[in-house]
Design a protein around this motif. Structure first.
Motif, PDB file in Angstrom:
ATOM      1  N   THR A   1     -29.701  47.458 -14.470  1.00  0.00           N
ATOM      2  CA  THR A   1     -30.002  46.681 -13.831  1.00  0.00           C
ATOM      3  C   THR A   1     -29.558  45.670 -13.639  1.00  0.00           C
ATOM      4  OG1 THR A   1     -32.495  47.364 -13.810  1.00  0.00           O
ATOM      5  CG2 THR A   1     -32.236  45.719 -12.191  1.00  0.00           C
ATOM      6  N   HIS A   2     -29.587  45.000 -12.197  1.00  0.00           N
ATOM      7  CA  HIS A   2     -28.346  43.652 -11.663  1.00  0.00           C
ATOM      8  C   HIS A   2     -29.181  42.937 -11.432  1.00  0.00           C
ATOM      9  CE1 HIS A   2     -26.962  40.830  -9.447  1.00  0.00           C
ATOM     10  NE2 HIS A   2     -25.434  41.678  -9.843  1.00  0.00           N
ATOM     11  N   VAL A   3     -29.754  41.393 -12.295  1.00  0.00           N
ATOM     12  CA  VAL A   3     -30.708  40.634 -12.599  1.00  0.00           C
ATOM     13  C   VAL A   3     -30.123  39.364 -12.212  1.00  0.00           C
ATOM     14  CG1 VAL A   3     -31.446  41.275 -14.367  1.00  0.00           C
ATOM     15  CG2 VAL A   3     -29.952  40.426 -15.115  1.00  0.00           C
ATOM     16  N   GLY A   4     -28.742  38.860 -11.640  1.00  0.00           N
ATOM     17  CA  GLY A   4     -28.767  37.929 -10.418  1.00  0.00           C
ATOM     18  C   GLY A   4     -28.968  37.941  -9.604  1.00  0.00           C
ATOM     19  N   ASP A   5     -28.820  36.597  -9.282  1.00  0.00           N
ATOM     20  CA  ASP A   5     -29.408  36.057  -7.580  1.00  0.00           C
ATOM     21  C   ASP A   5     -28.943  37.172  -6.669  1.00  0.00           C
ATOM     22  OD1 ASP A   5     -30.313  34.707  -5.879  1.00  0.00           O
ATOM     23  OD2 ASP A   5     -28.802  32.635  -5.594  1.00  0.00           O
ATOM     24  N   ALA A   6     -29.595  37.549  -6.204  1.00  0.00           N
ATOM     25  CA  ALA A   6     -28.919  38.146  -5.006  1.00  0.00           C
ATOM     26  C   ALA A   6     -28.915  37.582  -4.191  1.00  0.00           C
ATOM     27  CB  ALA A   6     -30.155  39.402  -4.512  1.00  0.00           C
ATOM     28  N   ALA A   7     -28.664  36.813  -3.067  1.00  0.00           N
ATOM     29  CA  ALA A   7     -28.785  36.029  -2.449  1.00  0.00           C
ATOM     30  C   ALA A   7     -27.243  35.153  -2.806  1.00  0.00           C
ATOM     31  CB  ALA A   7     -30.053  34.872  -1.959  1.00  0.00           C
ATOM     32  N   GLY A   8     -26.970  34.747  -4.219  1.00  0.00           N
ATOM     33  CA  GLY A   8     -25.824  34.165  -3.792  1.00  0.00           C
ATOM     34  C   GLY A   8     -25.234  34.382  -4.911  1.00  0.00           C
ATOM     35  N   SER A   9     -25.673  35.822  -4.833  1.00  0.00           N
ATOM     36  CA  SER A   9     -24.399  36.419  -5.790  1.00  0.00           C
ATOM     37  C   SER A   9     -22.858  37.585  -5.486  1.00  0.00           C
ATOM     38  CB  SER A   9     -24.918  37.613  -6.699  1.00  0.00           C
ATOM     39  OG  SER A   9     -23.650  38.269  -7.281  1.00  0.00           O
ATOM     40  N   LYS A  10     -21.727  36.890  -5.224  1.00  0.00           N
ATOM     41  CA  LYS A  10     -20.844  37.246  -5.109  1.00  0.00           C
ATOM     42  C   LYS A  10     -20.923  38.986  -4.942  1.00  0.00           C
ATOM     43  CE  LYS A  10     -16.856  35.383  -7.630  1.00  0.00           C
ATOM     44  NZ  LYS A  10     -15.815  34.747  -7.236  1.00  0.00           N
ATOM     45  N   SER A  11     -21.041  39.376  -6.433  1.00  0.00           N
ATOM     46  CA  SER A  11     -20.606  40.348  -7.238  1.00  0.00           C
ATOM     47  C   SER A  11     -21.991  41.629  -6.395  1.00  0.00           C
ATOM     48  CB  SER A  11     -20.973  40.383  -8.237  1.00  0.00           C
ATOM     49  OG  SER A  11     -21.436  39.699  -9.508  1.00  0.00           O
ATOM     50  N   LYS A  12     -23.263  40.937  -6.013  1.00  0.00           N
ATOM     51  CA  LYS A  12     -24.445  41.499  -6.062  1.00  0.00           C
ATOM     52  C   LYS A  12     -24.221  42.852  -5.489  1.00  0.00           C
ATOM     53  CE  LYS A  12     -28.983  42.540  -5.841  1.00  0.00           C
ATOM     54  NZ  LYS A  12     -29.001  43.731  -5.293  1.00  0.00           N
ATOM     55  N   PRO A  13     -23.172  42.980  -3.958  1.00  0.00           N
ATOM     56  CA  PRO A  13     -22.807  44.216  -2.968  1.00  0.00           C
ATOM     57  C   PRO A  13     -21.945  45.070  -3.859  1.00  0.00           C
ATOM     58  CG  PRO A  13     -22.251  42.651  -2.183  1.00  0.00           C
ATOM     59  CD  PRO A  13     -23.169  41.963  -3.541  1.00  0.00           C
ATOM     60  N   LEU A  14     -20.880  44.631  -4.850  1.00  0.00           N
ATOM     61  CA  LEU A  14     -20.393  45.870  -5.894  1.00  0.00           C
ATOM     62  C   LEU A  14     -21.435  46.049  -6.595  1.00  0.00           C
ATOM     63  CD1 LEU A  14     -17.007  46.166  -6.594  1.00  0.00           C
ATOM     64  CD2 LEU A  14     -17.780  44.430  -8.112  1.00  0.00           C
ATOM     65  N   ALA A  15     -22.458  45.176  -7.282  1.00  0.00           N
ATOM     66  CA  ALA A  15     -22.758  45.447  -8.637  1.00  0.00           C
ATOM     67  C   ALA A  15     -24.204  45.910  -8.778  1.00  0.00           C
ATOM     68  CB  ALA A  15     -22.088  44.213 -10.076  1.00  0.00           C
ATOM     69  N   ASP A  16     -24.488  45.466  -7.950  1.00  0.00           N
ATOM     70  CA  ASP A  16     -25.932  46.748  -8.201  1.00  0.00           C
ATOM     71  C   ASP A  16     -26.437  48.572  -8.049  1.00  0.00           C
ATOM     72  OD1 ASP A  16     -24.964  47.445  -5.393  1.00  0.00           O
ATOM     73  OD2 ASP A  16     -26.384  46.579  -4.189  1.00  0.00           O
ATOM     74  N   GLN A  17     -25.716  48.825  -7.733  1.00  0.00           N
ATOM     75  CA  GLN A  17     -25.869  49.970  -8.656  1.00  0.00           C
ATOM     76  C   GLN A  17     -24.770  50.859  -7.887  1.00  0.00           C
ATOM     77  OE1 GLN A  17     -27.434  52.848  -4.801  1.00  0.00           O
ATOM     78  NE2 GLN A  17     -27.795  51.134  -4.375  1.00  0.00           N
ATOM     79  N   ILE A  18     -24.230  52.223  -9.025  1.00  0.00           N
ATOM     80  CA  ILE A  18     -22.666  52.588  -8.450  1.00  0.00           C
ATOM     81  C   ILE A  18     -22.861  54.279  -8.820  1.00  0.00           C
ATOM     82  CG2 ILE A  18     -22.510  52.882 -11.198  1.00  0.00           C
ATOM     83  CD1 ILE A  18     -19.431  52.808 -10.467  1.00  0.00           C
ATOM     84  N   SER A  19     -22.787  54.697  -7.806  1.00  0.00           N
ATOM     85  CA  SER A  19     -22.979  56.817  -7.363  1.00  0.00           C
ATOM     86  C   SER A  19     -22.409  57.085  -8.253  1.00  0.00           C
ATOM     87  CB  SER A  19     -22.873  56.458  -6.023  1.00  0.00           C
ATOM     88  OG  SER A  19     -21.528  56.953  -5.791  1.00  0.00           O
ATOM     89  N   LEU A  20     -22.793  58.406  -8.448  1.00  0.00           N
ATOM     90  CA  LEU A  20     -22.140  59.335 -10.117  1.00  0.00           C
ATOM     91  C   LEU A  20     -20.758  59.724  -9.396  1.00  0.00           C
ATOM     92  CD1 LEU A  20     -22.186  60.643 -12.727  1.00  0.00           C
ATOM     93  CD2 LEU A  20     -23.610  62.429 -10.420  1.00  0.00           C
ATOM     94  N   ALA A  21     -20.618  59.863  -8.306  1.00  0.00           N
ATOM     95  CA  ALA A  21     -19.231  59.941  -7.245  1.00  0.00           C
ATOM     96  C   ALA A  21     -17.702  59.060  -7.903  1.00  0.00           C
ATOM     97  CB  ALA A  21     -18.972  60.503  -6.085  1.00  0.00           C
ATOM     98  N   ALA A  22     -18.476  57.190  -7.986  1.00  0.00           N
ATOM     99  CA  ALA A  22     -17.990  56.318  -7.933  1.00  0.00           C
ATOM    100  C   ALA A  22     -17.772  56.055  -9.485  1.00  0.00           C
ATOM    101  CB  ALA A  22     -18.469  54.912  -7.890  1.00  0.00           C
TER     102      ALA A  22
END
Length: 280
Positions: free
Chosen positions: A172-193
């Motif tokens: 699970t992504h546990v970083g600062d959701a508001a301040g993390s520039k990686s949050k949209p990238l790292a919060d989840q990944i699809s099986l296809a990706a």
């Protein structure tokens, strides 16, 4: 296919200093959903970065005097080039993780330290030791065979950028959701990706094996069979490093942050070189 190219270019834009600007950047576009979808192309960034670093190192080996120090010099300058290409993005993640987990055993305090842009003693020591280890291992591989050094650089950059995708999938992504520039990238990944990432990695390995089989890619000091066995051992070493890092992060943080992904990439890259050297 057009969308896949856009995602790939966005991943290059996010993870490197290679310019994707002007009309090309406008064509690529950006959204958090696109950045999340681009995660599967992280190993593809390794193909580009690893290919450029390998080519640069090969050119140095041809231009430098043929002495015993040439592989070490080429390894050092190639490492400098890789840092310039990526803007030390992953090294910065390694430093932050070392500071956070080395500076406190409290989870919340560790996450707080990792968000601090300043580098502490643990971070500085970790980066120095990582770069030093990388250079000496590459120099050692170059002593065995100059083409082996070039091959190792290419494959390691791809493989080490594949394992973090599994971390995104499992933790699970546990970083600062508001301040993390990686949050949209790292919060989840699809099986296809995830499958896209493994296809990038598989393609790089197949290309390397084919190049070795089709040409006299290594010196007489390393046979084709020995090289394939060494590559397999290097992959296992890199995998074991990923398992250790992921379990450690799960125990200490209960998940991962974007910095953790950078740290995983660095540790897995070093483990690949070490596994290759030990096998040979």
């Amino acid at each position: 296919m057009t969308q896949a190219i856009r995602h790939y270019l966005l991943c290059i834009q996010f993870f490197t200093r290679i310019p994707i600007t002007g009309a090309l950047a406008a064509w690529v576009g950006y959204s958090p959903a696109m950045l999340r979808a681009s995660a599967g192309h992280f190993p593809g960034v390794g193909v580009l970065v690893g290919g450029l670093v390998a080519a640069f190192t090969a050119a140095l080996l041809m231009l430098l005097p043929a002495t015993g120090s040439a592989p070490l010099v080429a390894a050092a300058l190639g490492t400098v080039f890789s840092v310039l290409l990526t803007g030390a993005f992953h090294e910065d993640g390694l430093a932050d993780v070392a500071d956070g987990l080395g500076g406190s055993y409290d989870r919340n305090r560790s996450l707080e330290i990792m968000k601090d842009s300043r580098v502490g003693a643990f971070g500085a020591i970790a980066v120095v030791l990582a770069l030093l280890t990388k250079v000496v291992l590459l120099g050692l591989l170059g002593d065995v065979s100059a083409p082996l050094l070039v091959l190792a650089l290419f494959v390691a950059h791809v493989v080490s950028r594949t394992w973090p995708l599994l971390t995104i999938r499992l933790l699970t992504h546990v970083g600062d959701a508001a301040g993390s520039k990686s949050k949209p990238l790292a919060d989840q990944i699809s099986l296809a990706a995830l499958m896209t990432g493994f296809m990038w990695c598989l393609a790089a390995i197949v290309l390397t094996v084919y190049a070795q089989a089709a040409t006299d890619f290594v010196s007489l000091d390393v046979s084709g069979a020995d090289l394939l066995q060494a590559l397999a051992h290097a992959l296992v070493a890199s995998l074991l490093a990923w398992v250790w890092m992921t379990r450690w992060l799960a125990r200490r943080l209960g998940g991962f942050t974007g910095d953790c992904l950078g740290a995983i990439q660095q540790v897995c890259e070093l483990a690949f070189y070490l596994g290759l050297a030990l096998s040979l």
